[in-house]
Design a protein around this motif. Structure first.
Motif, PDB file in Angstrom:
ATOM      1  N   GLU A  15       0.866  -1.349   0.107  1.00 52.35           N
ATOM      2  CA  GLU A  15      -0.049   0.081  -0.138  1.00 52.35           C
ATOM      3  C   GLU A  15       0.842   1.105   0.167  1.00 52.35           C
ATOM      4  O   GLU A  15       0.521   2.171  -0.828  1.00 52.35           O
ATOM      5  CB  GLU A  15      -1.057  -0.024   1.003  1.00 52.35           C
ATOM      6  CG  GLU A  15      -1.880   1.253   1.334  1.00 52.35           C
ATOM      7  CD  GLU A  15      -2.917   1.073   2.453  1.00 52.35           C
ATOM      8  OE1 GLU A  15      -3.561   2.244   2.720  1.00 52.35           O
ATOM      9  OE2 GLU A  15      -2.851   0.215   3.016  1.00 52.35           O
ATOM     10  N   ALA A  19       0.738   4.066  -2.886  1.00 49.23           N
ATOM     11  CA  ALA A  19       0.387   5.394  -2.618  1.00 49.23           C
ATOM     12  C   ALA A  19       1.538   6.280  -3.095  1.00 49.23           C
ATOM     13  O   ALA A  19       1.252   7.350  -3.534  1.00 49.23           O
ATOM     14  CB  ALA A  19       0.126   5.523  -1.157  1.00 49.23           C
ATOM     15  N   LEU A  22       1.345   6.738  -6.723  1.00 50.10           N
ATOM     16  CA  LEU A  22       0.148   7.378  -7.269  1.00 50.10           C
ATOM     17  C   LEU A  22       0.007   9.029  -6.819  1.00 50.10           C
ATOM     18  O   LEU A  22      -0.666   9.728  -7.454  1.00 50.10           O
ATOM     19  CB  LEU A  22      -1.169   6.747  -6.393  1.00 50.10           C
ATOM     20  CG  LEU A  22      -1.437   5.325  -7.215  1.00 50.10           C
ATOM     21  CD1 LEU A  22      -2.436   4.720  -6.114  1.00 50.10           C
ATOM     22  CD2 LEU A  22      -1.966   5.506  -8.409  1.00 50.10           C
ATOM     23  N   SER A  25       0.287  14.438  -8.793  1.00 48.31           N
ATOM     24  CA  SER A  25      -0.929  14.927  -9.717  1.00 48.31           C
ATOM     25  C   SER A  25      -0.348  15.957 -10.601  1.00 48.31           C
ATOM     26  O   SER A  25      -1.129  16.658 -11.324  1.00 48.31           O
ATOM     27  CB  SER A  25      -1.830  15.520  -8.962  1.00 48.31           C
ATOM     28  OG  SER A  25      -1.849  16.664  -8.123  1.00 48.31           O
ATOM     29  N   MET A  37      -6.260  10.681  -1.678  1.00 48.25           N
ATOM     30  CA  MET A  37      -6.635   9.875  -2.981  1.00 48.25           C
ATOM     31  C   MET A  37      -5.631   8.994  -3.298  1.00 48.25           C
ATOM     32  O   MET A  37      -6.094   7.672  -3.468  1.00 48.25           O
ATOM     33  CB  MET A  37      -6.888  10.914  -4.113  1.00 48.25           C
ATOM     34  CG  MET A  37      -8.082  11.831  -4.105  1.00 48.25           C
ATOM     35  SD  MET A  37      -8.326  12.792  -5.590  1.00 48.25           S
ATOM     36  CE  MET A  37      -8.660  11.551  -6.724  1.00 48.25           C
ATOM     37  N   ALA A  38      -4.513   9.200  -2.767  1.00 48.18           N
ATOM     38  CA  ALA A  38      -3.401   7.965  -3.292  1.00 48.18           C
ATOM     39  C   ALA A  38      -3.683   7.076  -2.162  1.00 48.18           C
ATOM     40  O   ALA A  38      -3.558   5.822  -2.656  1.00 48.18           O
ATOM     41  CB  ALA A  38      -1.950   8.717  -3.459  1.00 48.18           C
ATOM     42  N   ALA A  40      -6.228   6.177  -0.542  1.00 49.76           N
ATOM     43  CA  ALA A  40      -7.459   5.450  -0.541  1.00 49.76           C
ATOM     44  C   ALA A  40      -7.412   4.539  -1.944  1.00 49.76           C
ATOM     45  O   ALA A  40      -7.897   3.443  -1.853  1.00 49.76           O
ATOM     46  CB  ALA A  40      -8.736   6.415  -0.914  1.00 49.76           C
ATOM     47  N   SER A  41      -6.714   4.989  -2.976  1.00 53.60           N
ATOM     48  CA  SER A  41      -6.783   4.226  -4.312  1.00 53.60           C
ATOM     49  C   SER A  41      -5.834   2.931  -3.976  1.00 53.60           C
ATOM     50  O   SER A  41      -5.869   1.969  -4.372  1.00 53.60           O
ATOM     51  CB  SER A  41      -5.969   5.035  -5.357  1.00 53.60           C
ATOM     52  OG  SER A  41      -6.957   6.044  -5.552  1.00 53.60           O
ATOM     53  N   ALA A  42      -4.506   3.160  -3.264  1.00 49.87           N
ATOM     54  CA  ALA A  42      -3.942   2.129  -2.906  1.00 49.87           C
ATOM     55  C   ALA A  42      -4.170   1.122  -2.071  1.00 49.87           C
ATOM     56  O   ALA A  42      -4.283  -0.109  -2.455  1.00 49.87           O
ATOM     57  CB  ALA A  42      -2.559   2.730  -2.299  1.00 49.87           C
ATOM     58  N   HIS A  44      -7.620   0.203  -1.968  1.00 53.08           N
ATOM     59  CA  HIS A  44      -8.263  -0.291  -3.039  1.00 53.08           C
ATOM     60  C   HIS A  44      -7.600  -1.317  -3.764  1.00 53.08           C
ATOM     61  O   HIS A  44      -8.108  -2.458  -3.889  1.00 53.08           O
ATOM     62  CB  HIS A  44      -9.273   0.593  -3.769  1.00 53.08           C
ATOM     63  CG  HIS A  44     -10.218   0.006  -4.786  1.00 53.08           C
ATOM     64  ND1 HIS A  44     -11.254  -0.647  -4.496  1.00 53.08           N
ATOM     65  CD2 HIS A  44      -9.873  -0.057  -6.172  1.00 53.08           C
ATOM     66  CE1 HIS A  44     -11.857  -1.026  -5.227  1.00 53.08           C
ATOM     67  NE2 HIS A  44     -11.059  -1.017  -6.401  1.00 53.08           N
ATOM     68  N   LEU A  45      -6.484  -0.957  -4.272  1.00 54.99           N
ATOM     69  CA  LEU A  45      -5.686  -1.958  -5.074  1.00 54.99           C
ATOM     70  C   LEU A  45      -5.232  -3.199  -4.257  1.00 54.99           C
ATOM     71  O   LEU A  45      -5.165  -4.174  -4.595  1.00 54.99           O
ATOM     72  CB  LEU A  45      -4.633  -0.883  -5.797  1.00 54.99           C
ATOM     73  CG  LEU A  45      -5.074  -0.300  -6.934  1.00 54.99           C
ATOM     74  CD1 LEU A  45      -3.860   0.566  -7.427  1.00 54.99           C
ATOM     75  CD2 LEU A  45      -5.646  -0.822  -8.098  1.00 54.99           C
TER      76      LEU A  45
END
Length: 68
Positions: A15, A19, A22, A25, A37-38, A40-42, A44-45
Protein backbone atom coordinates in the motif's frame (compact mmCIF):
# COMPACT_ATOMS: atom_id res chain seq x y z
CA UNK A 1 14.58 -21.52 -10.10
CA UNK A 2 15.70 -18.51 -7.98
CA UNK A 3 19.15 -18.05 -6.45
CA UNK A 4 17.54 -16.45 -3.41
CA UNK A 5 13.91 -17.26 -2.71
CA UNK A 6 11.51 -14.31 -2.91
CA UNK A 7 10.05 -13.03 0.34
CA UNK A 8 6.41 -12.02 0.81
CA UNK A 9 5.71 -8.30 1.08
CA UNK A 10 3.15 -7.14 3.66
CA UNK A 11 -0.06 -5.48 2.50
CA UNK A 12 0.94 -2.34 4.40
CA UNK A 13 4.20 -2.09 2.46
CA UNK A 14 2.50 -2.72 -0.89
CA UNK A 15 0.00 0.00 0.00
CA UNK A 16 2.81 2.45 0.86
CA UNK A 17 4.62 1.77 -2.42
CA UNK A 18 1.43 2.15 -4.47
CA UNK A 19 0.44 5.34 -2.62
CA UNK A 20 3.88 6.85 -3.28
CA UNK A 21 3.60 5.97 -6.96
CA UNK A 22 0.10 7.47 -7.20
CA UNK A 23 0.99 10.66 -5.32
CA UNK A 24 1.85 12.80 -8.33
CA UNK A 25 -0.88 14.99 -9.77
CA UNK A 26 1.46 17.60 -11.18
CA UNK A 27 0.10 20.35 -8.95
CA UNK A 28 -3.51 19.91 -10.03
CA UNK A 29 -4.66 18.97 -6.51
CA UNK A 30 -3.82 20.23 -3.06
CA UNK A 31 -1.27 18.09 -1.21
CA UNK A 32 -3.77 16.82 1.40
CA UNK A 33 -6.24 15.85 -1.34
CA UNK A 34 -3.51 14.18 -3.35
CA UNK A 35 -2.37 12.18 -0.28
CA UNK A 36 -5.92 11.12 0.62
CA UNK A 37 -6.72 9.99 -2.92
CA UNK A 38 -3.42 8.13 -3.30
CA UNK A 39 -3.88 6.34 0.03
CA UNK A 40 -7.50 5.39 -0.71
CA UNK A 41 -6.60 4.18 -4.20
CA UNK A 42 -3.64 2.16 -2.92
CA UNK A 43 -5.78 0.51 -0.21
CA UNK A 44 -8.39 -0.37 -2.85
CA UNK A 45 -5.73 -1.89 -5.13
CA UNK A 46 -4.25 -3.96 -2.28
CA UNK A 47 -7.73 -5.24 -1.39
CA UNK A 48 -8.41 -6.17 -5.02
CA UNK A 49 -5.07 -7.99 -5.30
CA UNK A 50 -5.94 -10.01 -2.19
CA UNK A 51 -9.43 -10.74 -3.52
CA UNK A 52 -7.86 -12.07 -6.73
CA UNK A 53 -5.60 -14.32 -4.65
CA UNK A 54 -2.43 -12.51 -5.66
CA UNK A 55 0.54 -11.94 -3.36
CA UNK A 56 3.44 -9.58 -3.91
CA UNK A 57 6.96 -10.89 -3.34
CA UNK A 58 10.35 -9.20 -3.25
CA UNK A 59 13.67 -10.53 -4.34
CA UNK A 60 15.98 -9.55 -1.44
CA UNK A 61 18.69 -8.06 -3.69
CA UNK A 62 16.22 -5.66 -5.38
CA UNK A 63 14.81 -3.58 -2.52
CA UNK A 64 13.59 -0.07 -3.35
CA UNK A 65 12.33 2.32 -0.76
CA UNK A 66 9.55 4.84 -1.19
CA UNK A 67 8.91 7.57 1.30
CA UNK A 68 5.59 9.36 1.37
Amino acid sequence: MFDVPPEPVSDDEVEAVLAAALRSSGGQLTRPTECFMATASARHLVDRLALAGLRVVRFPDRRLTYEG
